[in-house]
Structure formats: C-alpha cells, structure tokens
Scaffold this active site. Structure first.
Site, PDB file in Angstrom:
ATOM      1  CG  ASP A  83      -2.128  -0.908   1.027  1.00 28.17           C
ATOM      2  OD1 ASP A  83      -2.350  -1.360  -0.115  1.00 28.17           O
ATOM      3  OD2 ASP A  83      -2.810  -1.192   2.028  1.00 28.17           O
TER       4      ASP A  83
ATOM      5  CG  HIS B 280      28.147   5.191  -7.036  1.00 29.53           C
ATOM      6  ND1 HIS B 280      28.118   4.365  -8.126  1.00 29.53           N
ATOM      7  CD2 HIS B 280      28.420   6.427  -7.527  1.00 29.53           C
ATOM      8  CE1 HIS B 280      28.362   5.075  -9.228  1.00 29.53           C
ATOM      9  NE2 HIS B 280      28.555   6.323  -8.879  1.00 29.53           N
TER      10      HIS B 280
ATOM     11  CG  ASP C 150      27.865  13.870  -5.417  1.00 31.35           C
ATOM     12  OD1 ASP C 150      27.044  14.723  -5.791  1.00 31.35           O
ATOM     13  OD2 ASP C 150      28.496  13.127  -6.200  1.00 31.35           O
TER      14      ASP C 150
ATOM     15  CG  ASP D 163      25.985  15.995  -9.713  1.00 29.57           C
ATOM     16  OD1 ASP D 163      26.254  15.703  -8.528  1.00 29.57           O
ATOM     17  OD2 ASP D 163      26.370  15.320 -10.691  1.00 29.57           O
TER      18      ASP D 163
ATOM     19  CG  HIS E 190      35.231   9.613 -10.893  1.00 31.72           C
ATOM     20  ND1 HIS E 190      35.202  10.931 -11.283  1.00 31.72           N
ATOM     21  CD2 HIS E 190      35.542   9.633  -9.562  1.00 31.72           C
ATOM     22  CE1 HIS E 190      35.450  11.697 -10.240  1.00 31.72           C
ATOM     23  NE2 HIS E 190      35.688  10.943  -9.179  1.00 31.72           N
TER      24      HIS E 190
ATOM     25  CG  HIS F  38      27.779  13.687 -15.293  1.00 31.94           C
ATOM     26  ND1 HIS F  38      26.638  14.382 -15.023  1.00 31.94           N
ATOM     27  CD2 HIS F  38      28.378  13.479 -14.088  1.00 31.94           C
ATOM     28  CE1 HIS F  38      26.533  14.570 -13.720  1.00 31.94           C
ATOM     29  NE2 HIS F  38      27.595  14.052 -13.114  1.00 31.94           N
TER      30      HIS F  38
ATOM     31  CG  HIS G  33      24.899  10.525 -14.555  1.00 38.86           C
ATOM     32  ND1 HIS G  33      25.475   9.327 -14.236  1.00 38.86           N
ATOM     33  CD2 HIS G  33      25.420  11.413 -13.678  1.00 38.86           C
ATOM     34  CE1 HIS G  33      26.295   9.483 -13.199  1.00 38.86           C
ATOM     35  NE2 HIS G  33      26.267  10.741 -12.838  1.00 38.86           N
TER      36      HIS G  33
ATOM     37  CD  GLU H  10      31.174  14.460 -11.281  1.00 39.98           C
ATOM     38  OE1 GLU H  10      31.184  13.814 -10.221  1.00 39.98           O
ATOM     39  OE2 GLU H  10      30.206  14.517 -12.041  1.00 39.98           O
TER      40      GLU H  10
ATOM     41  CE1 TYR I  62      36.581  10.371  -4.582  1.00 34.51           C
ATOM     42  CE2 TYR I  62      37.696  10.011  -6.684  1.00 34.51           C
ATOM     43  CZ  TYR I  62      36.688  10.614  -5.956  1.00 34.51           C
ATOM     44  OH  TYR I  62      35.811  11.462  -6.579  1.00 34.51           O
TER      45      TYR I  62
ATOM     46  NE  ARG J 264      32.266  13.284  -6.585  1.00 33.38           N
ATOM     47  CZ  ARG J 264      32.140  12.184  -5.882  1.00 33.38           C
ATOM     48  NH1 ARG J 264      33.143  11.304  -5.810  1.00 33.38           N
ATOM     49  NH2 ARG J 264      31.022  11.907  -5.228  1.00 33.38           N
TER      50      ARG J 264
ATOM     51  CD  GLU K 145      29.325  16.600  -9.220  1.00 31.52           C
ATOM     52  OE1 GLU K 145      29.154  16.036  -8.122  1.00 31.52           O
ATOM     53  OE2 GLU K 145      28.872  16.174 -10.298  1.00 31.52           O
TER      54      GLU K 145
HETATM   55  N1  GLY Z   1      26.064  12.666  -8.136  1.00 33.40           N
HETATM   56  C1  GLY Z   1      26.362  11.850  -9.233  1.00 33.40           C
HETATM   57  C2  GLY Z   1      27.561  12.308  -9.951  1.00 33.40           C
HETATM   58  O1  GLY Z   1      28.288  13.136  -9.446  1.00 33.40           O
HETATM   59  O2  GLY Z   1      27.800  11.923 -11.046  1.00 33.40           O
HETATM   60 MN    MN Z   2      27.715  14.468  -7.915  1.00 32.98          MN
HETATM   61 MN    MN Z   3      28.201  14.473 -11.141  1.00 36.02          MN
END
Ligand code: GLY
Ligand code: MN
Ligand code: MN
Length: 479
Positions: free
Chosen positions: A73, A277, A294, A305, A384, A388, A395, A418, A422, A440, A442
C-alpha cells in the site's frame, strides 16, 4: 606540487553574506515564489521542433512514467519520465504522448487519466482532458482507456514508427499489438508502419542544448543546492552521524522549494569518501577526518549536482590540504576548458594532467607525467570521468562522441566538472598518512560564448573560504 592557482581568501568587506551566499537572516537563496518555470509555449515549441524532424507519414509514441510500488500500500514518490516531461511539462502518472505530423486530427495527442471526482478524493487532483488542450497545448486529448482503440487509428497510414527503444519488451509488445490490429485491416486499405526507429536520440539531442528558461531553472536549482552546502558546512561537527548531515541538505532543499534530491545524497566521512557511490550514510563523523558530500536538489525536474569535501572539525590537516589543493587546481584547469569549440573531453584531460602532476609531486606516484598518463597508474587514485551532461537527469541525455570523436562543446550545454582523488584506506603502496583520504570537488558549468559560467559558485571551495565559513566568520547561521 604545481601551484597554478593560489587560493583567494575572502577579502575584507566581501563576506559570504555580501555575495548572497547566505542572507543575513538565514533566508533562502531562492524563495518559492521566485522559482522559475518553463512556459507552456516552450513545451509546444519543443514538440514542434521534434515534429519538424519526423518524416512525413510517421508517428511517434512516448509513454510517461507509471507509479512504482514500494511495499504494501505504499508507492515511491512519482517522478515523471524525463523525455516525457521535456516534451509536455505534464507531471501526471500513466500518460502517453502521440505525435502525428500532418495528421488530419492534429499533431499532438495526449492520453491521460480521466477526471474522476471519487478517485480524486483518494489520490488527488487530475489534470483531465480539457486542461490537456487548453493548458498543455494538445490538439486532442483522450482518456487512458481510449488508448487501445485510438492508437490503431492513429497508426493507420503511418509508414515510419518512432518509439523509445531501450529494451522495454512490454512496450514493444503493446505497440506491435496495435500495429498488428492495423495489418488485420489491410484488405480495407489500412497501412501499418513498416519501419521502426528509436525516438530517443532525437529528443536527447534536443535536451543537450538548454534554452534560457531551462538555464534559469537550473541556476535556481544550483543556487539552492549551493546554499544547502554552505549551511551544512556551518553545522557540521565531530560526533554527528553522516545521516544527520544529510538531513541538513534535505531540509534546506525542501525549505527552498525543491521536492526531492536529484539523486541519492552521498555523505562519506573519512575513508567512506573513497567509496564512490557510498549512500549508507550511517557512520559517525570523526574529528580530524574530511567529509565528502555529493548532494544536489531537483527543481522543476532539473538537477543540480554539487560535491564539496570539507574537514569535519573545520580545519584541514597538512595532508588533507595538500591533496585538496591538487584536486582544486585540477578543477580550475578543467573549468578553463569549458569553452565553445573545445571537445567535451578537454576538461577531463586538463584535470588529469594536474592530478597526475600533483600525485607525482607529493610522491604518491612515480615516473614521468607522460608515463603515468600512458600507463594509467593514476587510476588507483582517480577512477572516474571528470564530467557528464546535466539537466532533467543528473546524468543527462546526449551523446559524448559522434562518429568516434569527442563532440565539440556548444553554447547552452551544461556539464559537471568533478575531479577527485581517493586514497584507499588499505593502499600500502603509499605512506600511511595519505591513506583513507577521499576528495571530490564538483561544480555545474554552462558553456557560453563568453566562457564557462559556474552555476554553483554560491558555495565556497577554496581552503581559506571553507575554513572561514566553518569558523562562523562573516556568515549568519540559518534561523
Ligand atoms: N552525483 C552523481 C555524480 O556526481 O555523477
Ligand atoms: Mn555528484
Ligand atoms: Mn556528477
């Protein structure tokens, strides 16, 4: 370490309050009545631009999102499908958009829930078919129970069929079922489409270049998210749980008019910052550690973001400072590459050069810059990409390469920048003092004819400004 940019401490008289990062009363950067919106006319123009790209005798079918079941529900909060929203601004579940260029009944058809007083008492207001035409610019509007009878009619005579091809077998079966009904009437002269195409690339290329109205919404999302980061920095203290810091963001997002974060918020204290993540957010924040956050809000379906990394107790250690400064300089270098005509991977290459040189200078990597980049030995610390696309999806849609080549940046594109570093807590190839540091930084950047426009500059990122903000200098705490 290369010192391509020096940090700029806040100048006298240039407090964060004066720069509108935080208002003196702790008020919100964007007040709800000032949230920009995209007009019905613009949604109509988008559909027209898509219609203009469809061949004669074609049809495009696009279903919106359904409500998703969570547990008994209880449903997940409804979020409209991004492509559907882009073309309609219609944020009700279960709807379908059908485009038929040049059709005698009109070009744009919407199928949606019927007005139903009894149902609306339980589940809320429904837009209905009259408003679909008057307020949403549709030529015709039908109830959902008319889909199965009306779609074979609209398909009849179309030679080319466009719909989202993304592995949704149920959708393909349903559409092919309608086509089959048309074929069964072939002896009466009905013609079913013979060619099927993916509709999504056409919409995604449109979404990649933002209009002024979209940029205004994104600037507001960025401003709210930046203010939330600034406020969270001010309340962060050792002993807080990561989720308690997360709560600060969610609170400020919603206070400012956002209904949800644009993605799951990452609050990683200490070595948790090295889990890219990490969303458990259930550990204590410890004195002496950094915390990586983040977090970005969704506003009018558009995402911000932002990542900031700051010391839990307000002061960077020497090692944290050294690595942070490398990431910051990499980010400056990358943002510099957000220029019309440069390719969309130029920011990544610029960031990589600065990150690798910094790692060499600090002794975390050995060899020459060329060797480190060629061998990708940096990937242990930077695994990474740097950017993006950003928009209705965090994304966002749009290709990065065309015929194998990185595409050139164009005015109106929005991307994140970003870079990060690490150092895994168990990386015994480096001195112990570096281990477990994850950083990071960003920001969200618009490509303009006049160079990069940083939409998220409302939250500090240089060391002196972060330390000053966290020490309560020049800023008022939120009310
Ligand atoms: N928050 C997702 C990224 O930075 O790509
Ligand atoms: Mn991010
Ligand atoms: Mn991002």
């Amino acid at each position: 370490m290369t010192q391509t940019m020096t940090q700029q401490p806040p100048q006298a008289g240039e407090s964060l309050i004066n720069r509108n990062i935080i208002t003196p009363e702790g008020a919100y950067a964007v007040s709800p009545e000032k949230i920009p919106t995209v007009s019905a006319e613009e949604y109509g123009q988008r559909r027209q631009r898509l219609l203009d790209q469809l061949p004669d005798k074609s049809i495009a079918i696009l279903p919106g999102a359904e409500i998703r079941y969570r547990n008994n529900d209880a449903d997940y909060a409804f979020r409209q499908n991004s492509d559907f929203y882009y073309l309609t601004g219609f944020a009700e579940e279960g709807a379908w958009l059908v485009l038929t260029p040049g059709h005698k009944e009109g070009d744009c058809h919407l199928f949606s829930l019927p007005k139903d007083r009894a149902q609306e008492i339980w589940t809320g207001f429904r837009i209905g078919q009259d408003a679909a035409k008057t307020d949403y610019g549709m030529d015709t509007a039908y109830t959902l129970d008319q889909l199965d009878s009306k779609l074979p009619e609209l398909l009849d005579g179309a030679q080319q069929l466009f719909f989202p091809m993304q592995g949704d077998d149920a959708l393909s079966r349903r559409i092919n079922g309608w086509c089959q009904q048309v074929r069964q009437k072939a002896r009466m002269g009905a013609i079913a489409p013979e060619q099927q195409h993916n509709l999504l690339p056409l919409i995604h290329e449109m979404r990649l270049i933002k209009s002024e109205a979209e940029l205004d919404v994104m600037r507001a999302a960025a401003e709210i998210s930046a203010a939330a980061h600034s406020k969270a920095m001010q309340v962060c203290q050792p002993g807080m749980m990561e989720y308690q810091l997360e709560a600060e963001y969610l609170y400020h997002f919603m206070r400012a008019g956002s209904r949800a974060p644009a993605y799951n918020t990452i609050v990683g204290g200490g070595a948790n910052a090295c889990i890219l993540h990490y969303v458990q957010n259930d550990q204590p924040l410890n004195e002496g550690d950094l915390v990586l956050v983040d977090a970005g809000c969704e506003l009018q379906h558009y995402a911000a973001d932002i990542t900031r990394t700051f010391p839990v107790s307000g002061k960077f250690s020497a090692e944290q400072k050294a690595l942070y400064q490398v990431v910051l300089e990499a980010q400056y270098a990358a943002i510099d590459q957000v220029q019309v005509g440069l390719d969309c991977h130029a920011p990544h290459r610029a960031a990589l050069n600065v990150l690798c040189q910094g790692l060499l200078d600090l002794g975390l990597l050995t060899g020459t810059l060329d060797e480190v980049i060629e061998s990708e030995s940096y990937r242990r610390f930077y695994m990474h990409g740097t950017s993006h696309w950003l928009g209705i999806d965090v994304h966002d849609a749009g290709r990065y390469k065309i015929e194998g080549q990185s595409r050139p940046l164009q005015a109106g594109m929005v991307l994140t920048v970003e870079p990060g570093l690490y150092v895994a807590p168990d990386d015994d190839s480096v001195e112990e003092r570096w281990r477990g540091i994850g950083i990071r930084i960003e920001d969200n950047v618009v490509v303009t004819e006049n160079g990069p426009e940083i939409m998220t500059s409302g939250v500090p990122k240089n060391i002196a400004e972060i330390e000053a903000l966290m020490a309560g200098q020049g800023v008022a705490l939120p009310a």
